[in-house]
Design a protein around this motif. Structure first.
Motif, mmCIF file in Angstrom:
data_model
loop_
_atom_site.group_PDB
_atom_site.id
_atom_site.type_symbol
_atom_site.label_atom_id
_atom_site.label_comp_id
_atom_site.label_asym_id
_atom_site.label_seq_id
_atom_site.Cartn_x
_atom_site.Cartn_y
_atom_site.Cartn_z
ATOM 1 N N LEU A 5 5.393 -46.892 19.098
ATOM 2 C CA LEU A 5 6.203 -48.108 19.038
ATOM 3 C C LEU A 5 7.554 -47.958 19.755
ATOM 4 O O LEU A 5 7.905 -48.840 20.554
ATOM 5 C CB LEU A 5 6.395 -48.539 17.578
ATOM 6 C CG LEU A 5 7.059 -49.898 17.386
ATOM 7 C CD1 LEU A 5 6.224 -50.996 18.037
ATOM 8 C CD2 LEU A 5 7.264 -50.178 15.924
ATOM 9 N N PRO A 6 8.335 -46.897 19.566
ATOM 10 C CA PRO A 6 9.596 -46.779 20.313
ATOM 11 C C PRO A 6 9.375 -46.735 21.823
ATOM 12 O O PRO A 6 10.129 -47.343 22.589
ATOM 13 C CB PRO A 6 10.202 -45.470 19.808
ATOM 14 C CG PRO A 6 9.564 -45.232 18.492
ATOM 15 C CD PRO A 6 8.200 -45.836 18.581
ATOM 16 N N PHE A 7 8.338 -46.049 22.244
ATOM 17 C CA PHE A 7 8.037 -45.986 23.675
ATOM 18 C C PHE A 7 7.666 -47.368 24.214
ATOM 19 O O PHE A 7 8.094 -47.754 25.306
ATOM 20 C CB PHE A 7 6.899 -44.986 23.939
ATOM 21 C CG PHE A 7 6.461 -44.970 25.368
ATOM 22 C CD1 PHE A 7 7.256 -44.398 26.347
ATOM 23 C CD2 PHE A 7 5.263 -45.562 25.738
ATOM 24 C CE1 PHE A 7 6.851 -44.412 27.663
ATOM 25 C CE2 PHE A 7 4.853 -45.580 27.046
ATOM 26 C CZ PHE A 7 5.655 -44.992 28.031
ATOM 27 N N LEU A 8 6.868 -48.126 23.481
ATOM 28 C CA LEU A 8 6.481 -49.465 23.922
ATOM 29 C C LEU A 8 7.683 -50.399 24.001
ATOM 30 O O LEU A 8 7.798 -51.202 24.931
ATOM 31 C CB LEU A 8 5.416 -50.035 22.988
ATOM 32 C CG LEU A 8 4.037 -49.362 23.057
ATOM 33 C CD1 LEU A 8 3.115 -49.930 21.991
ATOM 34 C CD2 LEU A 8 3.443 -49.550 24.434
#
Length: 121
Positions: A5-8
């Motif tokens: 999620l943080p990467f997305l």
């Protein structure tokens, strides 16, 4: 999925930034084309006498004509052009009707710097 999620979120933010920069580039290209067309229109217009008190906003890129004499020494300013490479712009004083204005006499390659430009009215 939670680990990604943080990467997305970061990838989506970067994508939004790049798309907005691309749109800005396209808008800027249109503005630049309009600006260059306006300059070309002003430069190709019929020359008028040199204004007594030029106004920076209204007289920008104004085609002018004057009669007089080139006076004083030439000033050579080192520049580089895409088509001819390194060279000098020749700037010289021009005396007309009791006042002096600066005239850009053009570009010369570096190997012709010592060749004097012809005196002209």
């Amino acid at each position: 999925m939670r680990r990604n999620l943080p990467f997305l979120i970061f990838a989506a933010a970067i994508l939004v930034a790049l798309v907005s920069l691309g749109n800005w580039q396209l808008r800027r290209m249109g503005e630049k084309a309009d600006y260059l067309a306006a300059i070309e229109a002003r430069l190709s217009a019929t020359p008028v006498p040199v204004p007594a008190t030029p106004a920076p906003e209204t007289d920008r890129f104004l085609a002018v004509s004057a009669t007089g004499q080139l006076t004083g020494p030439e000033t050579h300013i080192l520049v580089s052009t895409r088509d001819f490479g390194a060279g000098f712009r020749i700037i010289q004083a021009f005396e007309t009707d009791g006042r002096k204005i600066l005239v850009d006499r053009g570009f010369i390659p570096t190997n012709r710097k010592s060749t004097p430009a012809p005196a002209r009215e």
